[in-house]
Design a protein around this motif. Structure first.
Motif, PDB file in Angstrom:
ATOM      1  N   TYR A  84       0.867  -1.185   0.000  1.00  0.00           N
ATOM      2  CA  TYR A  84       0.000   0.000   0.000  1.00  0.00           C
ATOM      3  C   TYR A  84       0.902   1.232   0.000  1.00  0.00           C
ATOM      4  O   TYR A  84       1.748   1.396   0.893  1.00  0.00           O
ATOM      5  CB  TYR A  84      -0.936  -0.012   1.214  1.00  0.00           C
ATOM      6  N   ILE A  85       0.703   2.064  -1.007  1.00  0.00           N
ATOM      7  CA  ILE A  85       1.627   3.162  -1.268  1.00  0.00           C
ATOM      8  C   ILE A  85       0.826   4.464  -1.277  1.00  0.00           C
ATOM      9  O   ILE A  85      -0.126   4.613  -2.050  1.00  0.00           O
ATOM     10  CB  ILE A  85       2.357   2.932  -2.609  1.00  0.00           C
ATOM     11  N   PHE A  86       1.214   5.391  -0.414  1.00  0.00           N
ATOM     12  CA  PHE A  86       0.443   6.610  -0.182  1.00  0.00           C
ATOM     13  C   PHE A  86       1.155   7.840  -0.738  1.00  0.00           C
ATOM     14  O   PHE A  86       2.391   7.903  -0.767  1.00  0.00           O
ATOM     15  CB  PHE A  86       0.247   6.839   1.326  1.00  0.00           C
ATOM     16  N   GLU A  87       0.359   8.821  -1.133  1.00  0.00           N
ATOM     17  CA  GLU A  87       0.840  10.173  -1.413  1.00  0.00           C
ATOM     18  C   GLU A  87       0.320  11.090  -0.309  1.00  0.00           C
ATOM     19  O   GLU A  87      -0.862  11.034   0.033  1.00  0.00           O
ATOM     20  CB  GLU A  87       0.298  10.704  -2.741  1.00  0.00           C
ATOM     21  N   MET A  88       1.201  11.953   0.203  1.00  0.00           N
ATOM     22  CA  MET A  88       0.764  12.909   1.220  1.00  0.00           C
ATOM     23  C   MET A  88       1.691  14.117   1.230  1.00  0.00           C
ATOM     24  O   MET A  88       2.895  13.990   1.015  1.00  0.00           O
ATOM     25  CB  MET A  88       0.750  12.277   2.612  1.00  0.00           C
ATOM     26  N   ASP A  89       1.132  15.306   1.453  1.00  0.00           N
ATOM     27  CA  ASP A  89       1.923  16.525   1.571  1.00  0.00           C
ATOM     28  C   ASP A  89       2.557  16.621   2.954  1.00  0.00           C
ATOM     29  O   ASP A  89       2.061  16.044   3.929  1.00  0.00           O
ATOM     30  CB  ASP A  89       1.059  17.761   1.322  1.00  0.00           C
ATOM     31  N   ALA A  90       3.621  17.419   3.042  1.00  0.00           N
ATOM     32  CA  ALA A  90       4.345  17.583   4.297  1.00  0.00           C
ATOM     33  C   ALA A  90       3.764  18.669   5.183  1.00  0.00           C
ATOM     34  O   ALA A  90       4.168  18.796   6.344  1.00  0.00           O
ATOM     35  CB  ALA A  90       5.815  17.919   4.004  1.00  0.00           C
ATOM     36  N   ASP A  91       2.824  19.463   4.678  1.00  0.00           N
ATOM     37  CA  ASP A  91       2.449  20.721   5.341  1.00  0.00           C
ATOM     38  C   ASP A  91       1.202  20.629   6.221  1.00  0.00           C
ATOM     39  O   ASP A  91       0.665  21.653   6.642  1.00  0.00           O
ATOM     40  CB  ASP A  91       2.257  21.827   4.301  1.00  0.00           C
ATOM     41  N   PHE A  92       0.703  19.410   6.474  1.00  0.00           N
ATOM     42  CA  PHE A  92      -0.484  19.159   7.299  1.00  0.00           C
ATOM     43  C   PHE A  92      -1.786  19.601   6.630  1.00  0.00           C
ATOM     44  O   PHE A  92      -2.834  19.615   7.270  1.00  0.00           O
ATOM     45  CB  PHE A  92      -0.370  19.808   8.685  1.00  0.00           C
ATOM     46  N   SER A  93      -1.738  19.937   5.336  1.00  0.00           N
ATOM     47  CA  SER A  93      -3.000  20.126   4.622  1.00  0.00           C
ATOM     48  C   SER A  93      -3.731  18.788   4.520  1.00  0.00           C
ATOM     49  O   SER A  93      -4.962  18.742   4.447  1.00  0.00           O
ATOM     50  CB  SER A  93      -2.763  20.720   3.231  1.00  0.00           C
ATOM     51  N   HIS A  94      -2.973  17.711   4.503  1.00  0.00           N
ATOM     52  CA  HIS A  94      -3.515  16.356   4.613  1.00  0.00           C
ATOM     53  C   HIS A  94      -3.292  15.891   6.051  1.00  0.00           C
ATOM     54  O   HIS A  94      -2.158  15.884   6.536  1.00  0.00           O
ATOM     55  CB  HIS A  94      -2.816  15.399   3.650  1.00  0.00           C
ATOM     56  N   ASP A  95      -4.346  15.509   6.709  1.00  0.00           N
ATOM     57  CA  ASP A  95      -4.272  15.114   8.118  1.00  0.00           C
ATOM     58  C   ASP A  95      -3.748  13.680   8.228  1.00  0.00           C
ATOM     59  O   ASP A  95      -4.392  12.747   7.718  1.00  0.00           O
ATOM     60  CB  ASP A  95      -5.665  15.217   8.740  1.00  0.00           C
ATOM     61  N   PRO A  96      -2.603  13.465   8.867  1.00  0.00           N
ATOM     62  CA  PRO A  96      -2.097  12.096   9.014  1.00  0.00           C
ATOM     63  C   PRO A  96      -3.108  11.145   9.660  1.00  0.00           C
ATOM     64  O   PRO A  96      -3.077   9.932   9.389  1.00  0.00           O
ATOM     65  CB  PRO A  96      -0.858  12.278   9.901  1.00  0.00           C
ATOM     66  N   ALA A  97      -4.003  11.674  10.479  1.00  0.00           N
ATOM     67  CA  ALA A  97      -5.000  10.821  11.127  1.00  0.00           C
ATOM     68  C   ALA A  97      -5.951  10.172  10.129  1.00  0.00           C
ATOM     69  O   ALA A  97      -6.650   9.206  10.471  1.00  0.00           O
ATOM     70  CB  ALA A  97      -5.797  11.636  12.150  1.00  0.00           C
ATOM     71  N   ASP A  98      -5.993  10.678   8.884  1.00  0.00           N
ATOM     72  CA  ASP A  98      -6.837  10.074   7.857  1.00  0.00           C
ATOM     73  C   ASP A  98      -6.153   8.927   7.124  1.00  0.00           C
ATOM     74  O   ASP A  98      -6.807   8.207   6.359  1.00  0.00           O
ATOM     75  CB  ASP A  98      -7.261  11.134   6.831  1.00  0.00           C
ATOM     76  N   LEU A  99      -4.871   8.734   7.343  1.00  0.00           N
ATOM     77  CA  LEU A  99      -4.169   7.641   6.658  1.00  0.00           C
ATOM     78  C   LEU A  99      -4.813   6.275   6.918  1.00  0.00           C
ATOM     79  O   LEU A  99      -4.995   5.487   5.970  1.00  0.00           O
ATOM     80  CB  LEU A  99      -2.695   7.620   7.071  1.00  0.00           C
ATOM     81  N   PRO A 100      -5.178   5.938   8.166  1.00  0.00           N
ATOM     82  CA  PRO A 100      -5.812   4.633   8.387  1.00  0.00           C
ATOM     83  C   PRO A 100      -7.129   4.464   7.630  1.00  0.00           C
ATOM     84  O   PRO A 100      -7.480   3.334   7.248  1.00  0.00           O
ATOM     85  CB  PRO A 100      -6.033   4.598   9.903  1.00  0.00           C
ATOM     86  N   ARG A 101      -7.857   5.540   7.405  1.00  0.00           N
ATOM     87  CA  ARG A 101      -9.119   5.438   6.658  1.00  0.00           C
ATOM     88  C   ARG A 101      -8.866   5.119   5.184  1.00  0.00           C
ATOM     89  O   ARG A 101      -9.597   4.333   4.565  1.00  0.00           O
ATOM     90  CB  ARG A 101      -9.917   6.737   6.789  1.00  0.00           C
ATOM     91  N   LEU A 102      -7.828   5.725   4.610  1.00  0.00           N
ATOM     92  CA  LEU A 102      -7.466   5.400   3.230  1.00  0.00           C
ATOM     93  C   LEU A 102      -6.961   3.960   3.142  1.00  0.00           C
ATOM     94  O   LEU A 102      -7.305   3.219   2.207  1.00  0.00           O
ATOM     95  CB  LEU A 102      -6.404   6.372   2.720  1.00  0.00           C
TER      96      LEU A 102
END
Length: 250
Positions: free
Chosen positions: A91-109
């Motif tokens: 499972y390979i994710f894309e995410m920004d470093a600036d907290f515009s994407h909430d890390p807490a949403d990673l488990p939902r994806l």
């Protein structure tokens, strides 16, 4: 040794204000995620922060690729995708470093792909209204109607076509011919989703709240949106005439 089936790819350029915080936020989750940072020669010392964290605490789950100069978001992700495939992540994710994407949403994806069987999970700002916080209204409208435009031109039924918060199952990135992806900015995000859709992969939009960066400087430019706007016509043309890879067996 902290083993994981998941890698979060974070492209960076001058993110020293956010780098350590985002790493610690991801590693504080109950799910065990690894992180791969792709740094494009940040002059502010972003890569040095990552190296310190690797040496002092997270050497078995934090990784770094340094590139010389700003080579584009799309090429950063493709570099990361190839590394993740070589290192056998599922499972390979894309995410920004600036907290515009909430890390807490990673488990939902992750759950959408791992538990529900989707091939691509998109952290979507627009699947349940407009979930954007602290963006100027002009930028909200530009982003929202850009996705509307993509849907109208291509017939692609995803609400947030420019989203950069995603989870791919390994087989998606192993099937898409990554070296044939042309666009580098927001056009890259659209092209990857559209290609996955044309191959026949199952896509789910997971509603998230997008928060404008709290620290650091935005890398957004008119050229990035321009690439996406004009590139959509080419994607529509490809949709008619391009030969896409066959959908692999599950």
């Amino acid at each position: 040794m902290n083993t994981s089936d998941s890698i979060v790819i974070i492209p960076t350029y001058n993110e020293k204000e956010n780098m350590e915080k985002i790493v610690r936020a991801v590693f504080s989750l109950d799910n065990c995620f690894h992180i791969l940072v792709i740094d494009d020669g940040s002059p502010d010392g972003t890569a040095q922060i990552v190296k310190r964290l690797m040496a002092d605490e997270f050497g078995d789950r934090l990784f770094l690729i340094e590139r010389s100069g700003k080579l584009g978001l799309g090429t950063a992700y493709i570099t990361g995708f190839k590394w993740a495939l070589e290192h056998n992540y599922d499972y390979i994710f894309e995410m920004d470093a600036d907290f515009s994407h909430d890390p807490a949403d990673l488990p939902r994806l992750y759950s959408a792909c791992h538990d529900e069987g989707y091939d691509v999970a998109i952290g979507s700002r627009y699947v349940s209204g407009v979930n954007v916080v602290n963006w100027p209204i002009g930028r909200v409208l530009m982003s929202y109607f850009a996705s509307k435009y993509v849907r109208m031109v291509t017939g692609f039924k995803v609400h947030d076509t420019t989203a950069g918060f995603k989870c791919y199952r390994r087989r998606v990135l192993a099937t898409i011919p990554l070296d044939e992806i042309r666009f580098k900015g927001y056009g890259f995000q659209i092209e990857m989703k559209f290609t996955a859709y044309k191959i026949g992969f199952k896509i789910k939009e997971v509603p998230v709240i997008f928060v404008n960066r709290r620290e650091g400087v935005s890398k957004m430019s008119g050229g990035i949106f321009g690439e996406a706007f004009f590139g959509v016509m080419r994607l529509r043309w490809d949709g008619w005439f391009r030969h896409y890879p066959a959908l692999p067996k599950a």
